[in-house]
Design a protein around this motif. Structure first.
Motif, PDB file in Angstrom:
ATOM      1  N   ASN A  62     -11.761   6.480  -8.384  1.00 10.97           N
ATOM      2  CA  ASN A  62     -12.591   6.471  -7.177  1.00 10.97           C
ATOM      3  C   ASN A  62     -12.508   5.114  -6.500  1.00 10.97           C
ATOM      4  O   ASN A  62     -12.130   4.121  -7.116  1.00 10.97           O
ATOM      5  CB  ASN A  62     -14.043   6.834  -7.514  1.00 10.97           C
ATOM      6  N   ILE A  63     -12.875   5.117  -5.225  1.00 18.59           N
ATOM      7  CA  ILE A  63     -13.019   3.890  -4.446  1.00 18.59           C
ATOM      8  C   ILE A  63     -14.465   3.859  -3.997  1.00 18.59           C
ATOM      9  O   ILE A  63     -14.878   4.684  -3.171  1.00 18.59           O
ATOM     10  CB  ILE A  63     -12.106   3.868  -3.205  1.00 18.59           C
ATOM     11  N   GLU A  64     -15.214   2.952  -4.605  1.00 19.25           N
ATOM     12  CA  GLU A  64     -16.626   2.799  -4.241  1.00 19.25           C
ATOM     13  C   GLU A  64     -17.361   4.130  -4.231  1.00 19.25           C
ATOM     14  O   GLU A  64     -18.114   4.443  -3.321  1.00 19.25           O
ATOM     15  CB  GLU A  64     -16.744   2.089  -2.906  1.00 19.25           C
ATOM     16  N   LEU A 111      -3.646   1.616  -6.171  1.00 20.48           N
ATOM     17  CA  LEU A 111      -4.361   2.863  -6.391  1.00 20.48           C
ATOM     18  C   LEU A 111      -3.511   3.889  -7.150  1.00 20.48           C
ATOM     19  O   LEU A 111      -4.048   4.841  -7.712  1.00 20.48           O
ATOM     20  CB  LEU A 111      -4.854   3.450  -5.066  1.00 20.48           C
ATOM     21  N   ASP A 151      -2.565   0.032 -11.371  1.00 16.66           N
ATOM     22  CA  ASP A 151      -2.768  -1.390 -11.094  1.00 16.66           C
ATOM     23  C   ASP A 151      -2.017  -2.219 -12.127  1.00 16.66           C
ATOM     24  O   ASP A 151      -2.457  -2.356 -13.272  1.00 16.66           O
ATOM     25  CB  ASP A 151      -4.262  -1.725 -11.104  1.00 16.66           C
ATOM     26  N   LEU A 188      -8.168   4.505   4.435  1.00 19.12           N
ATOM     27  CA  LEU A 188      -8.347   3.919   3.101  1.00 19.12           C
ATOM     28  C   LEU A 188      -7.056   3.293   2.587  1.00 19.12           C
ATOM     29  O   LEU A 188      -7.074   2.227   1.974  1.00 19.12           O
ATOM     30  CB  LEU A 188      -8.844   4.961   2.110  1.00 19.12           C
ATOM     31  N   ASN A 225       0.834  -1.209   0.000  1.00 23.32           N
ATOM     32  CA  ASN A 225       0.000   0.000   0.000  1.00 23.32           C
ATOM     33  C   ASN A 225       0.870   1.262   0.000  1.00 23.32           C
ATOM     34  O   ASN A 225       0.378   2.358   0.212  1.00 23.32           O
ATOM     35  CB  ASN A 225      -0.963   0.010   1.186  1.00 23.32           C
ATOM     36  N   ARG A 278      -7.533   3.888 -11.164  1.00 19.44           N
ATOM     37  CA  ARG A 278      -8.888   4.162 -10.676  1.00 19.44           C
ATOM     38  C   ARG A 278      -9.013   5.608 -10.213  1.00 19.44           C
ATOM     39  O   ARG A 278      -8.111   6.144  -9.577  1.00 19.44           O
ATOM     40  CB  ARG A 278      -9.220   3.236  -9.504  1.00 19.44           C
ATOM     41  N   ASN A 316      -8.672  -1.922  -0.203  1.00 15.44           N
ATOM     42  CA  ASN A 316      -8.783  -1.125  -1.425  1.00 15.44           C
ATOM     43  C   ASN A 316      -7.404  -0.770  -1.984  1.00 15.44           C
ATOM     44  O   ASN A 316      -7.237  -0.641  -3.194  1.00 15.44           O
ATOM     45  CB  ASN A 316      -9.557   0.170  -1.162  1.00 15.44           C
ATOM     46  N   ALA A 317      -6.438  -0.578  -1.113  1.00 15.97           N
ATOM     47  CA  ALA A 317      -5.110  -0.129  -1.520  1.00 15.97           C
ATOM     48  C   ALA A 317      -4.161  -1.276  -1.851  1.00 15.97           C
ATOM     49  O   ALA A 317      -3.227  -1.095  -2.632  1.00 15.97           O
ATOM     50  CB  ALA A 317      -4.496   0.751  -0.435  1.00 15.97           C
ATOM     51  N   ILE A 320     -10.610   9.595  -5.795  1.00 17.35           N
ATOM     52  CA  ILE A 320      -9.198   9.561  -5.453  1.00 17.35           C
ATOM     53  C   ILE A 320      -8.627  10.854  -6.038  1.00 17.35           C
ATOM     54  O   ILE A 320      -8.385  10.939  -7.246  1.00 17.35           O
ATOM     55  CB  ILE A 320      -8.491   8.324  -6.036  1.00 17.35           C
ATOM     56  N   ASN A 342      -9.917   0.562 -15.381  1.00 15.56           N
ATOM     57  CA  ASN A 342      -9.485   0.631 -13.987  1.00 15.56           C
ATOM     58  C   ASN A 342      -7.972   0.484 -13.822  1.00 15.56           C
ATOM     59  O   ASN A 342      -7.499   0.138 -12.750  1.00 15.56           O
ATOM     60  CB  ASN A 342     -10.238  -0.392 -13.145  1.00 15.56           C
TER      61      ASN A 342
END
Length: 158
Positions: A90-92, A73, A76, A39, A25, A88, A44-45, A96, A85
Motif C-alpha cells: 500500500n501507499i499511505e 513500488l 525496493d 501516483l 518510476n 509494499r 512514492n514511486a 497497490i 516493506n
C-alpha cells in the motif's frame, strides 16, 4: 531479460560507488501495479531528481554509478531481504493492487529478477574498486526527499 539496473562508468577507478536505488518510476513492460499515473509520477514511486544528481556526480568525479531502472513500488532494492516493506502492498493506506496478497513464489520471482542482480552488481563493483585501487571503497547512496512528509501528513522538520 535485460539487466534491472544501469551501470555508469564501469571502469572508473575513483574509490567510491554512487548508488541510486530509487532512480526511476518505470516498470518492466510486462508489469502493471494497478496504480494511477499520478501516483507513479509521485515521490512514492521514486526519488525525483536522484537519477540526475547521481549521473552528474559520477561524471564530475569520474566515478562508477549503479542505478535501479525500476520503481521502488515493484521491489525496493534499498531494503534488506525479508523487510516488511521490501514489496509494499500500500501507499499511505491505498492498496497497490499488484502487490496485495503476493505468494512466496511471486515474491521470490521479483527478488531473483530485480533485487538480486542489483545487489550482486553492487558487490561486484565494490570488489573491483578495492582490487584496482587498493583502497576500501565507499558507497554513496543518493536519495531525495519532499518537503512534506506524506505518511505523517506534516512538513518535514528541516
Amino acid at each position: 531479460m535485460s539487466k534491472p539496473y544501469e551501470l555508469i562508468n564501469p571502469t572508473a577507478t575513483a574509490p567510491f560507488l554512487f548508488s541510486c536505488e530509487h532512480a526511476s518510476n518505470d516498470l518492466p513492460a510486462d508489469s502493471d501495479l494497478g496504480l494511477s499515473d499520478e501516483l507513479m509520477e509521485s515521490h512514492n514511486a521514486y526519488d525525483v531528481y536522484a537519477r540526475d544528481i547521481t549521473l552528474a556526480c559520477a561524471e564530475k568525479l569520474n566515478a562508477t554509478a549503479l542505478l535501479s531502472i525500476y520503481s521502488r513500488l515493484l521491489i525496493d532494492v534499498n531494503r534488506q531481504l525479508g523487510a516488511e516493506n521490501l514489496i509494499r502492498d500500500n501507499i499511505e493506506g491505498e492498496p497497490i493492487p499488484a502487490n496485495v496478497n503476493l505468494n512466496e513464489d511471486q515474491v521470490q520471482d521479483r527478488i531473483q529478477k530485480y533485487y538480486q542482480p542489483f545487489a550482486n552488481e553492487a558487490i561486484a563493483q565494490l570488489e573491483r574498486l578495492q582490487k584496482e585501487t587498493g583502497k576500501e571503497p565507499v558507497t554513496i547512496a543518493i536519495h531525495t526527499y519532499t518537503r512534506h512528509h506524506e505518511a505523517e501528513n506534516k512538513p518535514r522538520p528541516w
